[in-house]
Design an enzyme around this catalytic site. Structure first.
Site, mmCIF file in Angstrom:
data_model
loop_
_atom_site.group_PDB
_atom_site.id
_atom_site.type_symbol
_atom_site.label_atom_id
_atom_site.label_comp_id
_atom_site.label_asym_id
_atom_site.label_seq_id
_atom_site.Cartn_x
_atom_site.Cartn_y
_atom_site.Cartn_z
ATOM 1 C CG HIS A 1 76.279 -31.683 -28.649
ATOM 2 N ND1 HIS A 1 76.603 -32.785 -27.647
ATOM 3 C CD2 HIS A 1 76.128 -30.454 -27.862
ATOM 4 C CE1 HIS A 1 77.088 -32.116 -26.115
ATOM 5 N NE2 HIS A 1 77.097 -30.605 -26.722
ATOM 6 C CG ASN A 2 69.856 -32.677 -32.343
ATOM 7 O OD1 ASN A 2 70.155 -32.572 -32.146
ATOM 8 N ND2 ASN A 2 69.986 -33.983 -31.647
ATOM 9 C CG HIS B 1 72.076 -28.355 -28.968
ATOM 10 N ND1 HIS B 1 71.537 -27.588 -26.955
ATOM 11 C CD2 HIS B 1 72.934 -27.689 -29.097
ATOM 12 C CE1 HIS B 1 72.901 -26.998 -26.997
ATOM 13 N NE2 HIS B 1 73.728 -26.756 -27.572
ATOM 14 C CG HIS C 1 76.338 -23.451 -29.993
ATOM 15 N ND1 HIS C 1 75.078 -23.488 -30.543
ATOM 16 C CD2 HIS C 1 76.504 -24.028 -28.878
ATOM 17 C CE1 HIS C 1 74.408 -24.171 -29.784
ATOM 18 N NE2 HIS C 1 74.864 -24.990 -28.587
ATOM 19 C CD GLN D 1 70.096 -33.112 -16.488
ATOM 20 O OE1 GLN D 1 69.915 -31.894 -16.062
ATOM 21 N NE2 GLN D 1 71.598 -33.588 -17.571
#
EC number: 3.1.4.53
Length: 385
Positions: free
Chosen positions: A111-112, A115, A151, A309
């Site tokens: 989450h950087n 992304h 977001h 995944q």
């Protein structure tokens, strides 16, 4: 305490240091950063293909010296003519984009800002799809790109249940409901206000619409959005001349963009899978260290990238993209579904190999080889006489 540790992860000190990134930037440099000419040239060449589904955001981030979010979003604003249309001040826009990029935590494996840039590029691909391109207004495009870029703003690298069980102040502030998404939205609104970027435009319901888009990325509410989408498609009653319906499709597009990694080519998809798992496992390590119950998804001792995944694809990604493909039956949708199928196969094969190898290892531990002095080891393929 664990609470203090996580609080420290959340950056509210941005304004103290962000200014160094935009002072002295020459106004005639459209990429906003002074880069090696060769790298800038390659980055510009990549931007010519920004609508390609196999766009390599990792390479673009390297070519822009870690400034992929600023450069990509600025380029898309330019491409759509939003700067002229909304009479945006170029310096304010660049300053705003730099502040967004700075508010993402570069220490988060997933989450950087990269992304966020990836999601913004995917959002652009969806905005270009015929059904959307023919009907979206410039205001829709502006909000769609802003929502994609912001977001996950100021994401702490841990999930909502973690914030709740550690009594984090954000959980209390947002009453344990869409805690992170509310924080991303309010952070984005704060930056818009601070940058003064849109202050000359009528307010209307801009903040609420931006919030509604960002809140749609809350994965815990996935089924609500999916069933509404499915109902619309079953009834065939989506009418994109209707503002409410267009907004709903923007929500679905952003949801798809946010979790589209498994629909990318394997080379890109695999990197994202490894990064998100690394972030999950980091949370699990913190939980274990502080004697908190370890979130099953975040437990490196009982989980693997492949398992996570395969489950994510089957229960979250595929149901969403099946419906999106019904809505937008295009070459892009076929490409995404094809990659999803191949990537699922790739992780299944990887898991099978891993399990076979673990099974062999445990078998060897259980039955250590005993040496018999009278026996002879025959080479493979030869027969005993």
């Amino acid at each position: 305490s664990v609470l203090l540790n996580v609080r420290r992860l959340l950056s509210f000190q941005r304004y103290l240091h962000s200014s160094r990134f935009f002072h002295g930037i020459p106004a005639n440099n459209p990429l906003g950063y002074i880069l090696d000419d060769d790298f800038t040239g390659q980055a510009k060449l990549m931007l010519q293909k920004v609508g390609n589904w196999n766009f390599d955001i990792f390479l673009f981030d390297r070519l822009t010296n870690g400034n992929s979010l600023v450069n990509l979003t600025f380029h898309l604003f330019n491409t759509y003519g939003l700067i002229e249309l909304f009479q945006l001040d170029m310096v304010k826009l660049r300053r705003f984009l730099v502040m967004i990029q700075e508010d993402y935590h570069c220490q988060n494996p997933y989450h950087n800002a990269v992304h966020a840039a990836d999601v913004t590029q995917a959002m652009y691909c969806y905005l270009q799809e015929p059904k959307l391109a023919e009907t979206l207004t410039s205001c829709d495009l502006l909000l769609g790109l802003l929502a994609a870029a912001t977001h996950d703003l100021d994401h702490p690298g841990v999930n909502q249940p973690f914030l709740i069980k550690t009594d984090h102040y954000l959980a209390a502030l947002y009453k344990n409901s869409s805690v992170l998404e509310n924080h991303h939205w309010k952070s984005a609104v704060g930056l818009l206000r601070e940058s003064d970027l849109l202050s000359h435009l009528p307010t209307e319901d801009r903040s609420e619409r931006l919030g509604s888009l960002i809140l749609a990325t809350d994965i815990s509410r996935q089924n609500d959005y999916l069933s509404e989408f499915r109902t619309h498609l079953d009834k065939g009653d989506l009418c994109l001349t209707n503002g409410g319906h267009r907004h709903f499709i923007l929500q679905m597009a952003l949801k798809c963009a946010d979790i589209c990694n498994p629909c990318r080519p394997w080379k890109l998809s695999k990197q994202w899978s490894e990064k998100v798992t690394e972030e999950f496992f980091h949370q699990g390590d913190i939980e274990r260290k502080h004697n908190l119950e370890v979130t099953p998804l975040c437990d490196r001792q009982s989980n693997s990238v492949a398992n996570i995944q395969i489950g994510f694809m089957a229960y979250v990604v595929e149901p969403l993209f099946v419906e999106w493909s019904r809505f937008s039956d295009t070459r892009l949708s076929q490409t995404m579904m094809s990659h999803l199928s191949l990537n699922k196969q790739g992780w299944n094969e990887g898991r099978d190999k891993q399990e076979a190898s673990s099974s062999r290892a445990s078998e060897e531990q259980r039955t250590p080889a005993t040496k018999d002095s009278n026996s002879k080891v025959l080479p493979q393929g030869s027969k005993g006489s």
